[in-house]
Design a protein around this motif. Structure first.
Motif, PDB file in Angstrom:
ATOM      1  N   ALA A  73       0.806  -1.222   0.000  1.00  0.00           N
ATOM      2  CA  ALA A  73       0.000   0.000   0.000  1.00  0.00           C
ATOM      3  C   ALA A  73       0.835   1.265   0.000  1.00  0.00           C
ATOM      4  CB  ALA A  73      -0.935   0.001   1.211  1.00  0.00           C
ATOM      5  N   ALA A  74       2.151   1.139   0.163  1.00  0.00           N
ATOM      6  CA  ALA A  74       3.023   2.310   0.078  1.00  0.00           C
ATOM      7  C   ALA A  74       3.206   2.760  -1.372  1.00  0.00           C
ATOM      8  CB  ALA A  74       4.382   2.010   0.709  1.00  0.00           C
ATOM      9  N   TYR A  75       2.933   1.865  -2.316  1.00  0.00           N
ATOM     10  CA  TYR A  75       3.223   2.170  -3.715  1.00  0.00           C
ATOM     11  C   TYR A  75       2.010   2.002  -4.632  1.00  0.00           C
ATOM     12  CZ  TYR A  75       7.805   1.651  -1.660  1.00  0.00           C
ATOM     13  OH  TYR A  75       8.897   1.785  -0.837  1.00  0.00           O
ATOM     14  N   THR A  76       0.859   1.740  -4.081  1.00  0.00           N
ATOM     15  CA  THR A  76      -0.362   1.655  -4.892  1.00  0.00           C
ATOM     16  C   THR A  76      -1.535   2.195  -4.095  1.00  0.00           C
ATOM     17  OG1 THR A  76      -1.798   0.162  -6.153  1.00  0.00           O
ATOM     18  CG2 THR A  76      -0.834  -0.718  -4.135  1.00  0.00           C
ATOM     19  N   GLY A  77      -2.366   2.981  -4.760  1.00  0.00           N
ATOM     20  CA  GLY A  77      -3.506   3.579  -4.084  1.00  0.00           C
ATOM     21  C   GLY A  77      -4.778   2.769  -4.188  1.00  0.00           C
ATOM     22  N   SER A  78      -4.802   1.776  -5.084  1.00  0.00           N
ATOM     23  CA  SER A  78      -5.942   0.883  -5.255  1.00  0.00           C
ATOM     24  C   SER A  78      -5.418  -0.355  -5.971  1.00  0.00           C
ATOM     25  CB  SER A  78      -7.068   1.548  -6.059  1.00  0.00           C
ATOM     26  OG  SER A  78      -6.611   1.914  -7.352  1.00  0.00           O
ATOM     27  N   HIS A  79      -6.260  -1.366  -6.087  1.00  0.00           N
ATOM     28  CA  HIS A  79      -5.786  -2.612  -6.699  1.00  0.00           C
ATOM     29  C   HIS A  79      -6.859  -3.219  -7.590  1.00  0.00           C
ATOM     30  CE1 HIS A  79      -3.799  -6.340  -7.434  1.00  0.00           C
ATOM     31  NE2 HIS A  79      -4.657  -7.047  -6.722  1.00  0.00           N
ATOM     32  N   THR A  80      -6.498  -3.451  -8.851  1.00  0.00           N
ATOM     33  CA  THR A  80      -7.404  -4.010  -9.856  1.00  0.00           C
ATOM     34  C   THR A  80      -6.889  -5.354 -10.340  1.00  0.00           C
ATOM     35  OG1 THR A  80      -8.056  -1.793 -10.594  1.00  0.00           O
ATOM     36  CG2 THR A  80      -8.438  -3.603 -12.125  1.00  0.00           C
ATOM     37  N   ALA A  81      -7.791  -6.283 -10.605  1.00  0.00           N
ATOM     38  CA  ALA A  81      -7.418  -7.600 -11.113  1.00  0.00           C
ATOM     39  C   ALA A  81      -8.292  -7.961 -12.305  1.00  0.00           C
ATOM     40  CB  ALA A  81      -7.557  -8.664 -10.018  1.00  0.00           C
ATOM     41  N   THR A  82      -7.767  -8.825 -13.167  1.00  0.00           N
ATOM     42  CA  THR A  82      -8.506  -9.291 -14.337  1.00  0.00           C
ATOM     43  C   THR A  82      -9.143 -10.638 -14.019  1.00  0.00           C
ATOM     44  OG1 THR A  82      -6.977  -8.158 -15.846  1.00  0.00           O
ATOM     45  CG2 THR A  82      -8.335  -9.905 -16.775  1.00  0.00           C
ATOM     46  N   LEU A  83     -10.467 -10.704 -14.095  1.00  0.00           N
ATOM     47  CA  LEU A  83     -11.211 -11.911 -13.762  1.00  0.00           C
ATOM     48  C   LEU A  83     -11.782 -12.559 -15.020  1.00  0.00           C
ATOM     49  CD1 LEU A  83     -13.234 -10.652 -10.643  1.00  0.00           C
ATOM     50  CD2 LEU A  83     -10.838 -11.394 -10.788  1.00  0.00           C
ATOM     51  N   LEU A  84     -11.810 -13.887 -15.014  1.00  0.00           N
ATOM     52  CA  LEU A  84     -12.399 -14.633 -16.127  1.00  0.00           C
ATOM     53  C   LEU A  84     -13.847 -14.952 -15.780  1.00  0.00           C
ATOM     54  CD1 LEU A  84     -11.771 -16.035 -18.864  1.00  0.00           C
ATOM     55  CD2 LEU A  84     -11.390 -18.138 -17.545  1.00  0.00           C
ATOM     56  N   VAL A  85     -14.768 -14.496 -16.630  1.00  0.00           N
ATOM     57  CA  VAL A  85     -16.204 -14.675 -16.402  1.00  0.00           C
ATOM     58  C   VAL A  85     -16.758 -15.649 -17.431  1.00  0.00           C
ATOM     59  CG1 VAL A  85     -18.438 -13.526 -16.261  1.00  0.00           C
ATOM     60  CG2 VAL A  85     -16.371 -12.344 -15.464  1.00  0.00           C
ATOM     61  N   GLY A  86     -17.561 -16.615 -16.956  1.00  0.00           N
ATOM     62  CA  GLY A  86     -18.147 -17.606 -17.843  1.00  0.00           C
ATOM     63  C   GLY A  86     -19.646 -17.408 -18.012  1.00  0.00           C
ATOM     64  N   ASN A  87     -20.166 -17.808 -19.174  1.00  0.00           N
ATOM     65  CA  ASN A  87     -21.580 -17.680 -19.517  1.00  0.00           C
ATOM     66  C   ASN A  87     -22.099 -19.055 -19.939  1.00  0.00           C
ATOM     67  OD1 ASN A  87     -24.117 -17.037 -20.511  1.00  0.00           O
ATOM     68  ND2 ASN A  87     -23.372 -15.867 -22.265  1.00  0.00           N
ATOM     69  N   GLN A  88     -23.090 -19.583 -19.183  1.00  0.00           N
ATOM     70  CA  GLN A  88     -23.646 -20.903 -19.490  1.00  0.00           C
ATOM     71  C   GLN A  88     -25.059 -20.835 -20.080  1.00  0.00           C
ATOM     72  OE1 GLN A  88     -21.811 -24.174 -16.689  1.00  0.00           O
ATOM     73  NE2 GLN A  88     -23.006 -22.760 -15.443  1.00  0.00           N
ATOM     74  N   ILE A  89     -25.503 -19.649 -20.473  1.00  0.00           N
ATOM     75  CA  ILE A  89     -26.842 -19.533 -21.063  1.00  0.00           C
ATOM     76  C   ILE A  89     -26.850 -20.217 -22.432  1.00  0.00           C
ATOM     77  CG2 ILE A  89     -28.633 -17.940 -21.823  1.00  0.00           C
ATOM     78  CD1 ILE A  89     -27.562 -15.915 -19.856  1.00  0.00           C
ATOM     79  N   VAL A  90     -27.922 -20.923 -22.708  1.00  0.00           N
ATOM     80  CA  VAL A  90     -28.032 -21.690 -23.951  1.00  0.00           C
ATOM     81  C   VAL A  90     -28.115 -20.755 -25.156  1.00  0.00           C
ATOM     82  CG1 VAL A  90     -29.464 -23.344 -25.224  1.00  0.00           C
ATOM     83  CG2 VAL A  90     -29.176 -23.568 -22.748  1.00  0.00           C
ATOM     84  N   GLN A  91     -27.439 -21.137 -26.241  1.00  0.00           N
ATOM     85  CA  GLN A  91     -27.523 -20.359 -27.474  1.00  0.00           C
ATOM     86  C   GLN A  91     -28.949 -20.362 -28.027  1.00  0.00           C
ATOM     87  OE1 GLN A  91     -24.470 -22.287 -29.915  1.00  0.00           O
ATOM     88  NE2 GLN A  91     -23.320 -20.400 -29.852  1.00  0.00           N
TER      89      GLN A  91
END
Length: 260
Positions: A73-91
Motif C-alpha cells: 500500500a506504500a506504492y499503490t492507491g488501489s488494486h485491480t485484477a482481471t477476472l475470467l467470467v463464464g456464460n452458461q446460457i443456452v444459445q
C-alpha cells in the motif's frame, strides 16, 4: 461509486422482485415463474488471470491463474485484477430462421466487499463499472471473456495502509468478495454468485531502490541520471522492487510522506 449507487442497485432489485411477483399472480402458467427465478449459475466468475512477463493477460480457462494477490500500500492507491467470467446460457441464435443471438451477456458492473479473515468489513462495499461481452457456451462448455474489477478501492486501501503501519508494515490479510452483473442481448438481467479472493496488503515491505547519486530520485533530467539502469518492475498483484525515480523522491522520503 458511492453508497447512493448501492442504494439504487438495491432499489432496482426490489422493484424487479415486486414486478415479478405481480406478474406471477396474473399469469396462469408456470413458464413465467421460471423466468423470474434468480439463477446464479448462468453467469459465474471462474478465476483471477495471471499476467505474463510483460504484464499482459491471456483470457481463457486453460491459461495461468493466481490464487492470491500481494500488494504494498506504500506504492499503490488501489488494486485491480482481471477476472475470467463464464456464460452458461443456452444459445438461441438460428441463421436459418433469421433469429439473432440474444444469449451473449454484456457485463456492466461489479459489487465488491472487502472483509478481514473473520468476516468483519474493512470499509463499506462499493459498486464499480466493468465491461466485457461474454459469448454463450457451445457443446456443453461455457463461453468466456475477461473483465477488470477494482478489488480494493482507494478508501479501503487507505484503511489497510493504516492498519499495516500500526503493525510495523506487516501483512493484513483480507478477502475481496465480488458479484459481477450483466445483461443479455435479449434484455435479461443476470449476475454471478459471490466469488471470493484473498489479498495480502502490507505497508513499505517491498524493496525500494535509491539511485546513486541520490539527487536522481527527484529529477532524472541530467545525462548522469538518464544513463542509470532501470529497475525491473512487477505486475499488479505482485510485490517487487521499486525505483525512487517513479516516486519523485527518495524511498525513505516517500514512506515518511504518509505521516504514519
Amino acid at each position: 461509486m458511492t453508497d447512493e449507487g448501492q442504494g439504487s442497485v438495491a432499489a432496482t432489485s426490489g422493484l424487479a422482485r415486486r414486478l415479478c411477483a405481480l406478474a406471477l399472480l396474473a399469469a396462469s402458467g408456470g413458464l413465467l415463474a421460471s423466468a423470474c427465478a434468480s439463477n446464479e449459475s448462468s453467469l459465474f466468475v471462474r478465476m483471477r488471470m495471471a499476467p505474463t512477463e510483460d504484464c499482459t493477460v491471456a483470457c481463457g480457462p486453460s491459461e495461468e491463474f493466481w490464487t492470491e494477490d500481494a500488494v504494498d500500500a506504500a506504492y499503490t492507491g488501489s488494486h485491480t485484477a482481471t477476472l475470467l467470467v463464464g456464460n452458461q446460457i443456452v444459445q438461441r441464435g438460428d441463421p436459418d430462421v433469421l433469429r439473432t443471438e440474444t444469449s451473449r451477456v454484456q457485463l456492466y458492473e461489479a459489487e465488491v466487499r472487502v472483509a478481514d479473515l473473520a468476516g468483519n468489513p474493512v470499509t463499506d462495499g462499493y459498486v464499480v463499472p466493468v465491461t466485457g461481452l461474454v459469448d454463450p457456451g457451445t457443446s456443453g462448455d461455457a463461453g468466456y471473456n475477461c473483465t477488470q474489477v477494482l478489488l480494493i478501492d482507494g478508501a479501503t486501501m487507505d484503511s489497510l495502509r493504516r492498519q499495516s503501519a500500526e503493525l510495523g508494515g506487516g501483512d493484513i490479510e483480507v478477502v475481496a468478495t465480488v458479484v459481477v452483473r450483466g445483461r443479455t442481448l435479449g434484455g435479461q438481467e443476470v449476475e454471478t454468485a459471490e466469488w471470493s479472493y484473498p489479498v495480502r496488503v502490507c505497508f513499505g515491505c517491498s524493496r525500494c531502490v535509491d539511485t546513486a547519486p541520490l539527487s536522481c530520485c527527484e529529477s532524472s533530467a541530467s545525462e548522469e541520471c538518464q544513463e542509470l539502469d532501470e529497475i525491473e518492475r512487477s505486475c499488479s498483484g505482485q510485490r517487487g522492487a521499486r525505483d525512487c525515480r517513479d516516486l519523485g523522491q527518495s524511498c525513505a522520503g516517500h514512506i515518511r510522506s504518509f505521516g504514519l
